[in-house]
Design a protein around this motif. Structure first.
Motif, PDB file in Angstrom:
ATOM      1  N   PHE A  19       0.313   3.814  -2.692  1.00 57.68           N
ATOM      2  CA  PHE A  19       0.623   2.805  -1.691  1.00 57.68           C
ATOM      3  C   PHE A  19       1.161   1.565  -2.396  1.00 57.68           C
ATOM      4  CE2 PHE A  19      -0.520  -0.873   0.942  1.00 57.68           C
ATOM      5  CZ  PHE A  19       0.078  -0.516   2.143  1.00 57.68           C
ATOM      6  N   ALA A  20       2.310   1.061  -1.956  1.00 53.79           N
ATOM      7  CA  ALA A  20       2.941  -0.108  -2.582  1.00 53.79           C
ATOM      8  C   ALA A  20       2.962  -1.275  -1.607  1.00 53.79           C
ATOM      9  CB  ALA A  20       4.357   0.236  -3.029  1.00 53.79           C
ATOM     10  N   LEU A  56      -1.918  -4.751 -10.118  1.00 55.23           N
ATOM     11  CA  LEU A  56      -1.348  -5.999  -9.624  1.00 55.23           C
ATOM     12  C   LEU A  56      -0.060  -6.298 -10.393  1.00 55.23           C
ATOM     13  CD1 LEU A  56      -4.590  -8.166  -9.267  1.00 55.23           C
ATOM     14  CD2 LEU A  56      -3.323  -6.967  -7.462  1.00 55.23           C
ATOM     15  N   VAL A  57       0.986  -6.666  -9.651  1.00 52.25           N
ATOM     16  CA  VAL A  57       2.318  -6.812 -10.245  1.00 52.25           C
ATOM     17  C   VAL A  57       2.964  -8.119  -9.795  1.00 52.25           C
ATOM     18  CG1 VAL A  57       2.696  -4.318 -10.336  1.00 52.25           C
ATOM     19  CG2 VAL A  57       3.422  -5.603  -8.305  1.00 52.25           C
ATOM     20  N   GLU A  58       3.988  -8.535 -10.538  1.00 48.04           N
ATOM     21  CA  GLU A  58       4.852  -9.611 -10.059  1.00 48.04           C
ATOM     22  C   GLU A  58       5.708  -9.021  -8.933  1.00 48.04           C
ATOM     23  OE1 GLU A  58       5.014 -12.821 -10.582  1.00 48.04           O
ATOM     24  OE2 GLU A  58       3.228 -12.584 -11.824  1.00 48.04           O
ATOM     25  N   ALA A 104      11.699  -3.339 -11.600  1.00 48.17           N
ATOM     26  CA  ALA A 104      11.637  -2.418 -12.739  1.00 48.17           C
ATOM     27  C   ALA A 104      10.187  -2.123 -13.104  1.00 48.17           C
ATOM     28  CB  ALA A 104      12.382  -3.008 -13.930  1.00 48.17           C
ATOM     29  N   GLY A 105       9.348  -3.172 -13.123  1.00 45.14           N
ATOM     30  CA  GLY A 105       7.935  -2.971 -13.431  1.00 45.14           C
ATOM     31  C   GLY A 105       7.234  -2.141 -12.379  1.00 45.14           C
ATOM     32  N   ILE A 106       7.539  -2.403 -11.118  1.00 38.84           N
ATOM     33  CA  ILE A 106       6.924  -1.636 -10.030  1.00 38.84           C
ATOM     34  C   ILE A 106       7.338  -0.181 -10.114  1.00 38.84           C
ATOM     35  CG2 ILE A 106       6.854  -1.348  -7.509  1.00 38.84           C
ATOM     36  CD1 ILE A 106       7.160  -4.434  -7.335  1.00 38.84           C
TER      37      ILE A 106
END
Length: 386
Positions: free
Chosen positions: A287-288, A328-330, A335-337
Protein backbone atom coordinates in the motif's frame (compact mmCIF):
# COMPACT_ATOMS: atom_id res chain seq x y z
CA UNK A 1 -27.52 12.73 39.54
CA UNK A 2 -24.17 12.90 37.72
CA UNK A 3 -23.96 16.15 35.76
CA UNK A 4 -22.93 14.20 32.66
CA UNK A 5 -26.15 12.17 32.70
CA UNK A 6 -27.98 15.39 31.93
CA UNK A 7 -25.87 16.19 28.88
CA UNK A 8 -27.75 16.34 25.57
CA UNK A 9 -25.12 16.29 22.84
CA UNK A 10 -25.77 17.72 19.40
CA UNK A 11 -23.59 16.73 16.43
CA UNK A 12 -23.49 18.01 12.88
CA UNK A 13 -24.08 14.78 10.91
CA UNK A 14 -24.08 16.28 7.41
CA UNK A 15 -20.67 14.67 6.58
CA UNK A 16 -22.21 11.17 6.70
CA UNK A 17 -24.78 12.03 4.01
CA UNK A 18 -22.22 11.86 1.21
CA UNK A 19 -19.78 9.05 0.34
CA UNK A 20 -17.61 8.62 3.40
CA UNK A 21 -14.18 10.18 3.00
CA UNK A 22 -12.00 11.04 6.00
CA UNK A 23 -14.28 13.55 7.77
CA UNK A 24 -17.31 11.41 6.99
CA UNK A 25 -15.66 8.34 8.50
CA UNK A 26 -14.71 10.32 11.60
CA UNK A 27 -18.27 11.59 12.01
CA UNK A 28 -19.87 8.20 11.41
CA UNK A 29 -17.60 6.43 13.90
CA UNK A 30 -18.06 9.18 16.48
CA UNK A 31 -21.84 8.91 16.26
CA UNK A 32 -22.03 5.11 16.30
CA UNK A 33 -19.74 4.86 19.32
CA UNK A 34 -21.50 7.61 21.26
CA UNK A 35 -24.86 5.97 20.60
CA UNK A 36 -23.57 2.92 22.49
CA UNK A 37 -21.79 4.72 25.34
CA UNK A 38 -23.66 7.89 26.25
CA UNK A 39 -26.65 7.69 28.60
CA UNK A 40 -28.70 9.57 25.97
CA UNK A 41 -28.25 9.18 22.22
CA UNK A 42 -26.85 12.35 20.65
CA UNK A 43 -29.09 14.56 18.54
CA UNK A 44 -27.91 14.64 14.91
CA UNK A 45 -28.26 17.67 12.64
CA UNK A 46 -28.68 16.82 8.96
CA UNK A 47 -28.67 20.31 7.50
CA UNK A 48 -32.43 20.72 7.28
CA UNK A 49 -33.68 18.54 10.14
CA UNK A 50 -32.68 16.76 13.36
CA UNK A 51 -32.88 13.09 14.31
CA UNK A 52 -31.39 10.62 16.78
CA UNK A 53 -30.99 7.92 14.17
CA UNK A 54 -28.25 7.58 11.58
CA UNK A 55 -29.13 8.47 8.00
CA UNK A 56 -27.01 7.98 4.92
CA UNK A 57 -29.05 10.04 2.46
CA UNK A 58 -30.14 13.67 2.51
CA UNK A 59 -33.79 14.54 3.02
CA UNK A 60 -35.87 14.54 -0.19
CA UNK A 61 -35.50 17.84 -2.01
CA UNK A 62 -32.51 19.08 0.02
CA UNK A 63 -30.01 18.60 -2.80
CA UNK A 64 -32.35 20.21 -5.32
CA UNK A 65 -32.80 23.24 -3.04
CA UNK A 66 -29.03 23.64 -2.65
CA UNK A 67 -28.53 23.42 -6.42
CA UNK A 68 -31.26 26.00 -7.03
CA UNK A 69 -29.63 28.41 -4.56
CA UNK A 70 -26.28 27.99 -6.31
CA UNK A 71 -27.81 28.70 -9.73
CA UNK A 72 -30.05 31.63 -8.84
CA UNK A 73 -28.59 33.50 -5.88
CA UNK A 74 -25.53 35.69 -5.36
CA UNK A 75 -23.20 34.40 -2.62
CA UNK A 76 -24.90 30.96 -2.49
CA UNK A 77 -22.60 29.62 0.25
CA UNK A 78 -23.61 32.42 2.62
CA UNK A 79 -27.31 31.95 1.88
CA UNK A 80 -27.11 28.19 2.35
CA UNK A 81 -25.22 28.63 5.60
CA UNK A 82 -27.77 31.15 6.88
CA UNK A 83 -30.63 28.72 6.17
CA UNK A 84 -28.80 25.86 7.88
CA UNK A 85 -27.95 28.05 10.87
CA UNK A 86 -31.65 28.87 11.26
CA UNK A 87 -32.61 25.17 11.24
CA UNK A 88 -29.70 24.34 13.53
CA UNK A 89 -30.66 26.94 16.14
CA UNK A 90 -34.34 26.00 16.15
CA UNK A 91 -33.45 22.32 16.67
CA UNK A 92 -31.06 23.17 19.49
CA UNK A 93 -33.89 24.92 21.34
CA UNK A 94 -36.46 22.23 20.59
CA UNK A 95 -34.27 19.31 21.67
CA UNK A 96 -32.61 21.18 24.55
CA UNK A 97 -29.10 20.46 23.24
CA UNK A 98 -26.61 21.71 25.84
CA UNK A 99 -23.30 20.48 24.34
CA UNK A 100 -22.44 20.83 20.67
CA UNK A 101 -19.71 18.89 18.85
CA UNK A 102 -18.84 20.03 15.34
CA UNK A 103 -16.83 17.28 13.60
CA UNK A 104 -16.29 19.12 10.32
CA UNK A 105 -14.47 22.40 11.03
CA UNK A 106 -17.14 25.04 10.35
CA UNK A 107 -19.20 25.16 13.54
CA UNK A 108 -22.57 26.86 13.69
CA UNK A 109 -23.25 29.55 16.25
CA UNK A 110 -24.14 28.00 19.60
CA UNK A 111 -24.63 29.72 22.96
CA UNK A 112 -23.53 26.81 25.14
CA UNK A 113 -20.28 24.83 25.47
CA UNK A 114 -18.94 23.55 22.16
CA UNK A 115 -16.21 21.31 20.82
CA UNK A 116 -14.84 21.68 17.29
CA UNK A 117 -12.72 19.06 15.55
CA UNK A 118 -10.00 20.52 13.34
CA UNK A 119 -8.62 17.68 11.25
CA UNK A 120 -5.83 19.65 9.58
CA UNK A 121 -4.83 23.10 8.34
CA UNK A 122 -4.36 22.08 4.72
CA UNK A 123 -6.10 25.20 3.38
CA UNK A 124 -3.43 27.24 5.20
CA UNK A 125 -0.35 25.09 4.57
CA UNK A 126 -1.24 23.92 1.05
CA UNK A 127 -3.75 26.40 -0.40
CA UNK A 128 -2.76 25.31 -3.91
CA UNK A 129 -4.48 21.98 -3.24
CA UNK A 130 -7.92 23.54 -2.64
CA UNK A 131 -10.39 25.25 -4.98
CA UNK A 132 -10.82 28.99 -4.51
CA UNK A 133 -14.37 28.70 -3.11
CA UNK A 134 -13.26 26.39 -0.32
CA UNK A 135 -10.34 28.65 0.59
CA UNK A 136 -12.63 31.66 0.79
CA UNK A 137 -15.08 29.85 3.06
CA UNK A 138 -12.42 28.45 5.41
CA UNK A 139 -10.58 31.75 5.72
CA UNK A 140 -13.83 33.62 6.33
CA UNK A 141 -15.28 31.41 9.07
CA UNK A 142 -12.45 29.52 10.83
CA UNK A 143 -10.97 32.39 12.89
CA UNK A 144 -14.38 32.97 14.50
CA UNK A 145 -14.93 29.24 14.95
CA UNK A 146 -11.61 28.85 16.77
CA UNK A 147 -12.24 31.91 18.93
CA UNK A 148 -15.69 30.81 20.08
CA UNK A 149 -15.12 27.07 20.59
CA UNK A 150 -14.93 25.99 24.22
CA UNK A 151 -12.42 23.35 23.22
CA UNK A 152 -10.73 22.05 20.08
CA UNK A 153 -10.13 18.37 19.33
CA UNK A 154 -7.50 17.34 16.78
CA UNK A 155 -6.57 14.01 15.20
CA UNK A 156 -2.83 14.09 15.91
CA UNK A 157 -0.14 15.89 17.88
CA UNK A 158 1.06 17.31 14.56
CA UNK A 159 -2.26 19.13 14.04
CA UNK A 160 -2.31 20.20 17.69
CA UNK A 161 0.96 22.05 17.16
CA UNK A 162 -0.37 23.50 13.89
CA UNK A 163 -3.48 24.89 15.59
CA UNK A 164 -1.57 26.28 18.56
CA UNK A 165 1.02 27.91 16.32
CA UNK A 166 -1.24 29.35 13.62
CA UNK A 167 -4.19 30.50 15.71
CA UNK A 168 -2.33 31.20 18.94
CA UNK A 169 -4.56 28.82 20.90
CA UNK A 170 -3.20 27.82 24.34
CA UNK A 171 -2.40 24.16 24.82
CA UNK A 172 -5.07 23.61 27.46
CA UNK A 173 -7.76 24.35 24.83
CA UNK A 174 -6.55 21.72 22.34
CA UNK A 175 -6.69 17.95 22.88
CA UNK A 176 -5.32 15.21 20.63
CA UNK A 177 -7.64 12.24 20.18
CA UNK A 178 -6.16 9.68 17.82
CA UNK A 179 -8.55 7.97 15.43
CA UNK A 180 -9.25 4.24 15.29
CA UNK A 181 -9.61 1.39 12.86
CA UNK A 182 -12.69 -0.81 12.59
CA UNK A 183 -12.65 -4.51 13.44
CA UNK A 184 -13.61 -5.28 9.83
CA UNK A 185 -10.10 -4.26 8.78
CA UNK A 186 -8.26 -7.52 9.40
CA UNK A 187 -6.17 -9.86 7.22
CA UNK A 188 -8.35 -11.86 4.83
CA UNK A 189 -7.15 -14.91 2.91
CA UNK A 190 -7.53 -15.33 -0.83
CA UNK A 191 -10.80 -17.23 -0.60
CA UNK A 192 -12.51 -14.50 1.44
CA UNK A 193 -11.18 -11.78 -0.85
CA UNK A 194 -12.10 -13.53 -4.07
CA UNK A 195 -15.67 -12.23 -4.57
CA UNK A 196 -14.50 -8.61 -4.33
CA UNK A 197 -11.33 -9.16 -6.35
CA UNK A 198 -13.28 -10.96 -9.07
CA UNK A 199 -15.60 -7.98 -9.32
CA UNK A 200 -12.64 -5.73 -10.16
CA UNK A 201 -10.62 -8.24 -12.17
CA UNK A 202 -7.77 -8.45 -9.63
CA UNK A 203 -5.61 -11.35 -8.44
CA UNK A 204 -4.78 -11.86 -4.75
CA UNK A 205 -1.28 -10.59 -3.91
CA UNK A 206 -0.72 -9.34 -7.44
CA UNK A 207 -1.45 -5.62 -7.39
CA UNK A 208 -0.27 -2.46 -5.66
CA UNK A 209 -2.83 -0.25 -3.95
CA UNK A 210 -3.41 3.38 -3.04
CA UNK A 211 -6.60 4.84 -1.55
CA UNK A 212 -7.74 8.45 -1.25
CA UNK A 213 -9.77 11.22 -2.84
CA UNK A 214 -8.19 12.05 -6.17
CA UNK A 215 -6.89 15.55 -5.46
CA UNK A 216 -3.41 17.14 -5.58
CA UNK A 217 -2.74 16.96 -1.81
CA UNK A 218 -2.85 13.16 -1.94
CA UNK A 219 0.15 13.29 -4.29
CA UNK A 220 -1.02 10.43 -6.49
CA UNK A 221 1.04 11.82 -9.35
CA UNK A 222 4.18 10.74 -7.47
CA UNK A 223 2.74 7.27 -6.83
CA UNK A 224 2.11 6.99 -10.56
CA UNK A 225 5.59 8.30 -11.42
CA UNK A 226 7.16 5.78 -9.02
CA UNK A 227 5.10 2.95 -10.46
CA UNK A 228 6.16 3.97 -13.98
CA UNK A 229 9.80 3.40 -12.96
CA UNK A 230 9.18 -0.29 -12.29
CA UNK A 231 10.19 -2.76 -15.01
CA UNK A 232 7.59 -3.32 -17.75
CA UNK A 233 6.98 -6.95 -16.84
CA UNK A 234 6.50 -6.04 -13.16
CA UNK A 235 3.93 -3.37 -14.05
CA UNK A 236 2.01 -5.82 -16.20
CA UNK A 237 2.10 -8.50 -13.51
CA UNK A 238 1.24 -6.20 -10.58
CA UNK A 239 -0.96 -3.30 -11.74
CA UNK A 240 -1.40 -0.15 -9.67
CA UNK A 241 -4.95 0.06 -8.32
CA UNK A 242 -6.23 3.53 -7.38
CA UNK A 243 -9.34 3.73 -5.18
CA UNK A 244 -11.03 7.06 -4.52
CA UNK A 245 -13.58 9.61 -5.61
CA UNK A 246 -12.67 12.19 -8.22
CA UNK A 247 -11.70 15.34 -6.38
CA UNK A 248 -10.48 18.77 -7.33
CA UNK A 249 -7.52 19.15 -9.72
CA UNK A 250 -7.74 15.76 -11.41
CA UNK A 251 -6.85 17.28 -14.78
CA UNK A 252 -3.29 17.91 -13.63
CA UNK A 253 -2.31 14.25 -13.84
CA UNK A 254 -5.08 12.45 -15.71
CA UNK A 255 -3.41 12.93 -19.12
CA UNK A 256 -0.26 11.08 -18.07
CA UNK A 257 -2.33 8.13 -16.89
CA UNK A 258 -3.99 7.42 -20.19
CA UNK A 259 -1.44 5.11 -21.76
CA UNK A 260 -0.94 3.01 -18.60
CA UNK A 261 -4.70 2.72 -18.14
CA UNK A 262 -5.10 1.59 -21.75
CA UNK A 263 -2.43 -1.08 -21.19
CA UNK A 264 -4.13 -2.26 -17.98
CA UNK A 265 -1.17 -1.30 -15.81
CA UNK A 266 -3.19 1.24 -13.82
CA UNK A 267 -6.74 0.46 -12.69
CA UNK A 268 -8.88 3.36 -11.43
CA UNK A 269 -11.77 1.92 -9.45
CA UNK A 270 -13.34 5.21 -8.34
CA UNK A 271 -15.28 5.28 -5.08
CA UNK A 272 -15.57 1.80 -3.56
CA UNK A 273 -18.14 0.74 -0.99
CA UNK A 274 -16.70 0.65 2.52
CA UNK A 275 -17.59 -3.05 2.87
CA UNK A 276 -15.26 -3.90 -0.04
CA UNK A 277 -12.19 -2.13 1.30
CA UNK A 278 -10.93 -4.86 3.69
CA UNK A 279 -10.71 -7.32 0.79
CA UNK A 280 -9.01 -4.77 -1.47
CA UNK A 281 -6.44 -3.99 1.23
CA UNK A 282 -5.86 -7.64 2.14
CA UNK A 283 -5.35 -8.68 -1.47
CA UNK A 284 -2.68 -6.05 -2.21
CA UNK A 285 1.04 -6.73 -2.25
CA UNK A 286 1.71 -3.29 -0.78
CA UNK A 287 0.00 0.00 0.00
CA UNK A 288 1.46 3.38 -1.04
CA UNK A 289 0.43 6.68 0.56
CA UNK A 290 2.97 9.50 0.02
CA UNK A 291 0.48 12.26 0.85
CA UNK A 292 1.86 15.79 1.10
CA UNK A 293 -0.18 16.67 4.15
CA UNK A 294 -2.49 14.67 6.44
CA UNK A 295 -4.09 15.43 9.77
CA UNK A 296 -4.13 11.70 10.52
CA UNK A 297 -4.30 9.26 7.61
CA UNK A 298 -6.88 6.49 7.95
CA UNK A 299 -5.98 4.50 4.80
CA UNK A 300 -2.45 3.49 5.90
CA UNK A 301 -3.81 2.45 9.31
CA UNK A 302 -6.51 0.35 7.63
CA UNK A 303 -3.91 -1.22 5.35
CA UNK A 304 -1.68 -2.09 8.31
CA UNK A 305 -4.63 -3.64 10.14
CA UNK A 306 -5.16 -5.86 7.09
CA UNK A 307 -1.55 -7.03 7.21
CA UNK A 308 -0.34 -5.11 4.17
CA UNK A 309 3.09 -3.39 4.18
CA UNK A 310 2.81 0.40 3.94
CA UNK A 311 4.94 3.01 2.20
CA UNK A 312 3.93 6.44 3.53
CA UNK A 313 5.12 10.01 3.62
CA UNK A 314 7.37 11.02 6.50
CA UNK A 315 5.60 14.40 6.63
CA UNK A 316 2.84 15.80 8.83
CA UNK A 317 0.94 13.28 11.00
CA UNK A 318 1.76 10.09 9.12
CA UNK A 319 4.80 9.14 11.27
CA UNK A 320 2.44 9.16 14.30
CA UNK A 321 0.24 6.61 12.55
CA UNK A 322 2.79 4.39 10.82
CA UNK A 323 5.67 4.65 13.29
CA UNK A 324 8.42 2.12 12.62
CA UNK A 325 5.92 -0.43 11.29
CA UNK A 326 6.12 0.87 7.72
CA UNK A 327 8.48 2.57 5.29
CA UNK A 328 8.51 6.37 5.60
CA UNK A 329 9.64 8.31 2.53
CA UNK A 330 10.05 11.82 1.17
CA UNK A 331 6.72 12.22 -0.66
CA UNK A 332 8.15 13.71 -3.88
CA UNK A 333 10.95 11.15 -4.24
CA UNK A 334 9.44 8.93 -6.94
CA UNK A 335 12.77 7.14 -7.53
CA UNK A 336 13.07 6.26 -3.83
CA UNK A 337 9.45 5.15 -3.63
CA UNK A 338 9.93 2.97 -6.71
CA UNK A 339 12.91 1.31 -4.99
CA UNK A 340 10.82 0.52 -1.91
CA UNK A 341 7.98 -0.80 -4.09
CA UNK A 342 10.39 -3.14 -5.85
CA UNK A 343 11.90 -4.30 -2.56
CA UNK A 344 8.47 -5.19 -1.14
CA UNK A 345 7.61 -7.05 -4.32
CA UNK A 346 10.84 -9.07 -4.48
CA UNK A 347 11.87 -9.51 -0.82
CA UNK A 348 9.44 -11.88 0.91
CA UNK A 349 11.22 -11.62 4.27
CA UNK A 350 10.95 -7.81 4.30
CA UNK A 351 7.32 -8.07 3.20
CA UNK A 352 6.45 -10.47 6.02
CA UNK A 353 8.28 -8.45 8.67
CA UNK A 354 6.49 -5.20 7.80
CA UNK A 355 3.12 -6.93 7.38
CA UNK A 356 3.40 -8.33 10.92
CA UNK A 357 4.70 -5.08 12.41
CA UNK A 358 1.89 -3.06 10.86
CA UNK A 359 -0.77 -5.44 12.10
CA UNK A 360 0.57 -5.24 15.67
CA UNK A 361 0.77 -1.44 15.59
CA UNK A 362 -2.78 -1.10 14.30
CA UNK A 363 -4.17 -2.86 17.38
CA UNK A 364 -3.35 0.25 19.45
CA UNK A 365 -5.87 2.32 17.46
CA UNK A 366 -9.54 1.58 18.23
CA UNK A 367 -12.72 3.59 17.73
CA UNK A 368 -13.88 2.70 21.25
CA UNK A 369 -10.71 4.23 22.72
CA UNK A 370 -11.25 7.26 20.46
CA UNK A 371 -14.82 7.62 21.75
CA UNK A 372 -13.88 7.38 25.42
CA UNK A 373 -11.15 9.99 24.98
CA UNK A 374 -13.64 12.26 23.21
CA UNK A 375 -16.13 11.82 26.04
CA UNK A 376 -13.36 12.77 28.48
CA UNK A 377 -13.17 16.11 26.64
CA UNK A 378 -16.96 16.49 26.95
CA UNK A 379 -16.76 15.89 30.70
CA UNK A 380 -13.93 18.36 31.06
CA UNK A 381 -15.91 21.07 29.28
CA UNK A 382 -19.15 20.35 31.14
CA UNK A 383 -17.39 20.43 34.49
CA UNK A 384 -16.85 24.16 33.97
CA UNK A 385 -20.52 24.83 33.19
CA UNK A 386 -22.54 26.33 36.02
Amino acid sequence: MDLFNRVRVGINAVPILSPLTGVGQYTYRLITELQQILPHKPWLFYGTSWDREIRTAAAPGARELNNAIKRMMPHPHLITRFLKQTRFSSGVRRHKVNLYHEPAFLAYRFKGPSIVTIHDLSWVRHPETHPVERLREMNRFMPRVVEHASHIVVDSDFVRQEVMSYYGVPGDRVTTVLLGVGAEFAPLDAARCQPVLDKFGLAYGNYLLTVGTLEPRKNLSTVIAAFARLPDDMRRRLPLVIVGMNGWGMDKFSHGLRHMIERGEVRMLGYVDQAELPALYSGARLFAYPSLYEGFGLPPLEAMACGVPVIASRRASLPEVVGEAGILVEPMDDAGIAGHMRALIEDDALHTRLANAGRVRATAFTWRKFAHETIAVYKKIMSHVD
